[in-house]
Design a protein around this motif. Structure first.
Motif, PDB file in Angstrom:
ATOM      1  N   THR A  71       0.821  -1.213   0.000  1.00  0.00           N
ATOM      2  CA  THR A  71       0.000   0.000   0.000  1.00  0.00           C
ATOM      3  C   THR A  71       0.852   1.259   0.000  1.00  0.00           C
ATOM      4  N   ASP A  72       2.154   1.106   0.253  1.00  0.00           N
ATOM      5  CA  ASP A  72       3.079   2.240   0.246  1.00  0.00           C
ATOM      6  C   ASP A  72       3.782   2.307  -1.110  1.00  0.00           C
ATOM      7  N   PRO A  73       3.661   3.433  -1.832  1.00  0.00           N
ATOM      8  CA  PRO A  73       4.266   3.540  -3.165  1.00  0.00           C
ATOM      9  C   PRO A  73       5.761   3.253  -3.188  1.00  0.00           C
ATOM     10  N   ASP A  74       6.493   3.720  -2.185  1.00  0.00           N
ATOM     11  CA  ASP A  74       7.936   3.504  -2.166  1.00  0.00           C
ATOM     12  C   ASP A  74       8.279   2.023  -2.010  1.00  0.00           C
ATOM     13  N   ALA A  75       7.522   1.337  -1.156  1.00  0.00           N
ATOM     14  CA  ALA A  75       7.754  -0.099  -0.979  1.00  0.00           C
ATOM     15  C   ALA A  75       7.427  -0.858  -2.254  1.00  0.00           C
ATOM     16  N   LEU A  76       6.352  -0.442  -2.932  1.00  0.00           N
ATOM     17  CA  LEU A  76       5.987  -1.106  -4.184  1.00  0.00           C
ATOM     18  C   LEU A  76       7.032  -0.825  -5.263  1.00  0.00           C
ATOM     19  N   ARG A  77       7.544   0.389  -5.305  1.00  0.00           N
ATOM     20  CA  ARG A  77       8.591   0.712  -6.287  1.00  0.00           C
ATOM     21  C   ARG A  77       9.826  -0.178  -6.083  1.00  0.00           C
ATOM     22  N   ALA A  78      10.180  -0.414  -4.834  1.00  0.00           N
ATOM     23  CA  ALA A  78      11.328  -1.277  -4.553  1.00  0.00           C
ATOM     24  C   ALA A  78      11.053  -2.695  -5.045  1.00  0.00           C
ATOM     25  N   ASP A  79       9.812  -3.157  -4.855  1.00  0.00           N
ATOM     26  CA  ASP A  79       9.443  -4.491  -5.336  1.00  0.00           C
ATOM     27  C   ASP A  79       9.487  -4.532  -6.864  1.00  0.00           C
ATOM     28  N   LEU A  80       9.026  -3.473  -7.519  1.00  0.00           N
ATOM     29  CA  LEU A  80       9.035  -3.427  -8.981  1.00  0.00           C
ATOM     30  C   LEU A  80      10.467  -3.439  -9.528  1.00  0.00           C
ATOM     31  N   ALA A  81      11.377  -2.786  -8.821  1.00  0.00           N
ATOM     32  CA  ALA A  81      12.781  -2.808  -9.232  1.00  0.00           C
ATOM     33  C   ALA A  81      13.333  -4.232  -9.165  1.00  0.00           C
ATOM     34  N   ALA A  82      12.963  -4.957  -8.114  1.00  0.00           N
ATOM     35  CA  ALA A  82      13.400  -6.348  -7.981  1.00  0.00           C
ATOM     36  C   ALA A  82      12.797  -7.216  -9.083  1.00  0.00           C
ATOM     37  N   ILE A  83      11.552  -6.923  -9.454  1.00  0.00           N
ATOM     38  CA  ILE A  83      10.879  -7.660 -10.527  1.00  0.00           C
ATOM     39  C   ILE A  83      11.615  -7.461 -11.849  1.00  0.00           C
ATOM     40  N   ARG A  84      11.970  -6.225 -12.145  1.00  0.00           N
ATOM     41  CA  ARG A  84      12.708  -5.944 -13.393  1.00  0.00           C
ATOM     42  C   ARG A  84      14.040  -6.679 -13.398  1.00  0.00           C
ATOM     43  N   ALA A  85      14.698  -6.734 -12.256  1.00  0.00           N
ATOM     44  CA  ALA A  85      16.020  -7.356 -12.182  1.00  0.00           C
ATOM     45  C   ALA A  85      15.968  -8.860 -12.409  1.00  0.00           C
ATOM     46  N   ARG A  86      14.955  -9.524 -11.862  1.00  0.00           N
ATOM     47  CA  ARG A  86      14.914 -10.987 -11.974  1.00  0.00           C
ATOM     48  C   ARG A  86      14.055 -11.486 -13.129  1.00  0.00           C
ATOM     49  N   GLY A  87      13.165 -10.603 -13.655  1.00  0.00           N
ATOM     50  CA  GLY A  87      12.373 -10.975 -14.827  1.00  0.00           C
ATOM     51  C   GLY A  87      11.009 -11.553 -14.535  1.00  0.00           C
ATOM     52  N   TYR A  88      10.603 -11.605 -13.280  1.00  0.00           N
ATOM     53  CA  TYR A  88       9.277 -12.124 -12.954  1.00  0.00           C
ATOM     54  C   TYR A  88       8.778 -11.504 -11.654  1.00  0.00           C
ATOM     55  N   ALA A  89       7.443 -11.506 -11.505  1.00  0.00           N
ATOM     56  CA  ALA A  89       6.799 -10.939 -10.321  1.00  0.00           C
ATOM     57  C   ALA A  89       6.243 -12.053  -9.448  1.00  0.00           C
ATOM     58  N   ILE A  90       6.133 -11.766  -8.165  1.00  0.00           N
ATOM     59  CA  ILE A  90       5.540 -12.705  -7.213  1.00  0.00           C
ATOM     60  C   ILE A  90       4.422 -11.997  -6.466  1.00  0.00           C
ATOM     61  N   ASP A  91       3.251 -12.597  -6.481  1.00  0.00           N
ATOM     62  CA  ASP A  91       2.146 -12.155  -5.633  1.00  0.00           C
ATOM     63  C   ASP A  91       2.092 -13.138  -4.473  1.00  0.00           C
ATOM     64  N   GLY A  92       2.680 -12.747  -3.351  1.00  0.00           N
ATOM     65  CA  GLY A  92       2.752 -13.623  -2.191  1.00  0.00           C
ATOM     66  C   GLY A  92       1.631 -13.352  -1.216  1.00  0.00           C
ATOM     67  N   GLU A  93       0.450 -13.893  -1.495  1.00  0.00           N
ATOM     68  CA  GLU A  93      -0.732 -13.716  -0.656  1.00  0.00           C
ATOM     69  C   GLU A  93      -1.115 -12.238  -0.535  1.00  0.00           C
ATOM     70  N   GLU A  94      -0.876 -11.457  -1.574  1.00  0.00           N
ATOM     71  CA  GLU A  94      -1.142 -10.026  -1.522  1.00  0.00           C
ATOM     72  C   GLU A  94      -2.585  -9.668  -1.847  1.00  0.00           C
ATOM     73  N   LYS A  95      -3.266 -10.547  -2.546  1.00  0.00           N
ATOM     74  CA  LYS A  95      -4.692 -10.342  -2.840  1.00  0.00           C
ATOM     75  C   LYS A  95      -5.558 -11.340  -2.069  1.00  0.00           C
TER      76      LYS A  95
END
Length: 274
Positions: A192-216
Motif C-alpha cells: 500500500t506504500d508507493p515507495d515499498a511497491l517501487r522497490a518491489d518493482l525494481a526487484a521484478i525488473r532485475a529478476r524478470g518475474y513478479a511474485i504475488d505472495g498472498e497479496e490479494k
C-alpha cells in the motif's frame, strides 16, 4: 468477378456503390467526432472533462454529450471520486472480439496449456485495464484446490502478479500516475506504500518475474512474467497461481523458469522479441 457491360463494374457483396468515396458527404460528422474523443481518451486515461475539451479544442458541452452517450453504452466510465473519465469495460468486450481475430488469446491457449501441464498449476493471461488487470484466458489445473480467474475477472494491479509484472515495465511518468491513487489493502501482505511497491518493482525488473505472495488472497501465491509486442511494450502477462501448500518459497524459482519461458514463447508468437 466479371463486369456487366450494361451496368458497369460489379461491386462486392455488402459494399454500397459509393464504397470508395470517402468524402464528407459519406461520413457522419457527429459519430466521427465521438470516435475522436473515445480514441483520445484511450491514449491517456483519467481525464477531467475540462482538460479533455481543452486538449482537443472542443467545447465542454459537446465533449460532455459525447461522453454521456458513450457512458450509456458502457464504452467510458466516470470516476465520481476523482472527477475524471476512463475507458469502460464494454470497450474490452468489443476489443476482445478483435483479439480473437488477431489471435492473441488463440495463440496463448496452447502455451497456457503447456504451462499448466509443466507446473501442475492454473495458468493465466491478463492485460491492463486502466488500474486493473483483466484476465482474458485461463487453463485450470486438475488439482481440487486451485486458483480461479475466469475471463473478465478484474484484479487491482498493485495486488496481482500480472499487474506488478506490467507495472515494472511502465515508463516512469505512467508509473507515477498509476501509483498516485490510494492502494487498497486486501491482506497483511498487500503493498500500500508507493515507495515499498517501487522497490518491489525494481526487484521484478532485475529478476524478470513478479511474485504475488498472498497479496490479494491469503493462502494463494502467483508468479508472473510480461509479454511484449513488436514495439517492445509489455501488453500482457502470463502467470501460474496456486495454494501456498504447493507453491512454496522453495518452488518459486523453478516455476518462474516455466513462466518466463511461456511469456517468451507468446512474445515471439505475436511478433515481439523475447
Amino acid at each position: 468477378m466479371a463486369d456487366n457491360p450494361k451496368t458497369g463494374p460489379r461491386r462486392a457483396r455488402g459494399r454500397p456503390r459509393d464504397w470508395d468515396d470517402k468524402t464528407a458527404q459519406n461520413t457522419i460528422k457527429s459519430l466521427d467526432r465521438a470516435m475522436e474523443v473515445f480514441e483520445y481518451l484511450s491514449e491517456d486515461q483519467g481525464k477531467a472533462l475540462s482538460t479533455l475539451a481543452d486538449e482537443m479544442g472542443q467545447s465542454p458541452a459537446t465533449v460532455y454529450r459525447i461522453l454521456v452517450t458513450l457512458e450509456g453504452r458502457g464504452l467510458v466510465e466516470f470516476d465520481t471520486g476523482a472527477q475524471v473519465w476512463h475507458i469502460g469495460a464494454r470497450a474490452f468486450v468489443i476489443g476482445a472480439r478483435f483479439l480473437r481475430r488477431t489471435s492473441l488469446v488463440e495463440r496463448a491457449r496452447p502455451i497456457l496449456r503447456e504451462l499448466m501441464e509443466a507446473t501442475g498449476e492454473t495458468a493465466n493471461i491478463g492485460v491492463a485495464q486502466v488500474d486493473m488487470v483483466l484476465f482474458v484466458s485461463q487453463v485450470e489445473t486438475h488439482e481440487t484446490i486451485r486458483a480461479f480467474f475466469p475471463p473478465g475477472t478484474l484484479s487491482p494491479m498493485h495486488a496481482s502478479g500480472i499487474g506488478k509484472a506490467l507495472l515494472a515495465q511502465m515508463a516512469e511518468g505512467r508509473l507515477d500516475r498509476a501509483l498516485a491513487a490510494p492502494m487498497e489493502q486486501f491482506t497483511p501482505h498487500t503493498f500500500t506504500d508507493p515507495d515499498a511497491l517501487r522497490a518491489d518493482l525494481a526487484a521484478i525488473r532485475a529478476r524478470g518475474y513478479a511474485i504475488d505472495g498472498e497479496e490479494k488472497n491469503l493462502g494463494m501465491r502467483c508468479i508472473a512474467a510480461p509479454v511484449f509486442d513488436v514495439n517492445q511494450e509489455a501488453i500482457a502477462g502470463i502467470s501460474v497461481s496456486g495454494p501456498i501448500s504447493r507453491v512454496g518459497p522453495d518452488d518459486v524459482v523453478a516455476l518462474a523458469d516455466h513462466v518466463i519461458t511461456a511469456a517468451q514463447q507468446l512474445t515471439l508468437a505475436i511478433g515481439g522479441e523475447a
